[in-house]
Design a protein around this motif. Sequence first.
Motif, PDB file in Angstrom:
ATOM      1  N   ASP A   1      -8.644  -7.147  -8.740  1.00  0.00           N
ATOM      2  CA  ASP A   1      -8.135  -7.490 -10.072  1.00  0.00           C
ATOM      3  C   ASP A   1      -7.648  -6.215 -10.760  1.00  0.00           C
ATOM      4  O   ASP A   1      -8.262  -5.704 -11.695  1.00  0.00           O
TER       5      ASP A   1
ATOM      6  N   ARG B   1       1.126  -7.821  -4.987  1.00  0.00           N
ATOM      7  CA  ARG B   1       0.446  -9.116  -4.899  1.00  0.00           C
ATOM      8  C   ARG B   1       1.485 -10.177  -4.551  1.00  0.00           C
ATOM      9  O   ARG B   1       2.554 -10.228  -5.166  1.00  0.00           O
TER      10      ARG B   1
ATOM     11  N   CYS C   1      -7.740  -9.661  -2.881  1.00  0.00           N
ATOM     12  CA  CYS C   1      -6.863  -8.847  -3.724  1.00  0.00           C
ATOM     13  C   CYS C   1      -7.645  -8.419  -4.963  1.00  0.00           C
ATOM     14  O   CYS C   1      -8.185  -9.270  -5.683  1.00  0.00           O
TER      15      CYS C   1
END
Length: 273
Positions: A131, A191, A129
């Motif tokens: 940032d 997320r 994932c």
Amino acid sequence: MATTRFGLDQLPPAARAAIEKHTGPLLTVKETTDGFNSEIAARVTSTTGTWHIKGLRADHPRAWTQHREATVAPFLTGLAPTLRWHVEAAGWNLLGFEALNGHHADYTPNSPDLPEVAALLHRLGETPCPDIELRHAEQRLERYAARPDDLRHFAGPHLLHTDLNNTNVLVDDHAPQGNRARLVDWAWATRGAAWLDAGYWTIWLIAAGHTPASAEHWATEIPSWHTAPTEGIAAFAAANANVWSEISAADPGPWTLRLATAAQAWRTHRMSL
């Protein structure tokens, strides 16, 4: 609800010029009707290549989705079409993607596309994932969970797509087996817990004619699904039944009612276990 569509010929000259700065003069323009979130959606060709263009007016309430797609795109190699350019001109926000060949995934039982979608979600589950700013799954489902404590099951550090509509999955039958599917429309990138996309897919599979048990069988083909706690799956099914109940009440079209029925069937199945 579907967004009003505009043709490329309705763009201000300065916006059209901004596109052609990247493409060269356009030779063909084929407007598309897929998807619900874009005001501009077209496949275009020029002497230098072929692109899929999508866009919204810069003052549109969902213009943020264009920025979200542009931000996440560099991290989606092997999962999604490549973003070639992003321009803002004359009040329009426009994205130019690599034009993919292929058909929308067929989610019906026994479809040969099902293993390809499972392989795609497997690859997504192994993708770090980035940032970047993303909404969190537990935030998105906060109003819909049966109990506040359920939200802990949805939290996690993984990149999710969350909109597994079959029209968002393109399958190229001429690509190598196991690597034929790509995900488009990353406006709702999120997320959260790694297994959630398998859960979102389960609802769409039920809507395509699978029983809840059959849909969950396909979810088990995705390794992250095996990390999901039983109570977490039940909580997720319940929350999404509430999501689709709200959506279908606000916009009671055939497809929203079909998804609401599917989500309720999954919740009922989970309650019976």
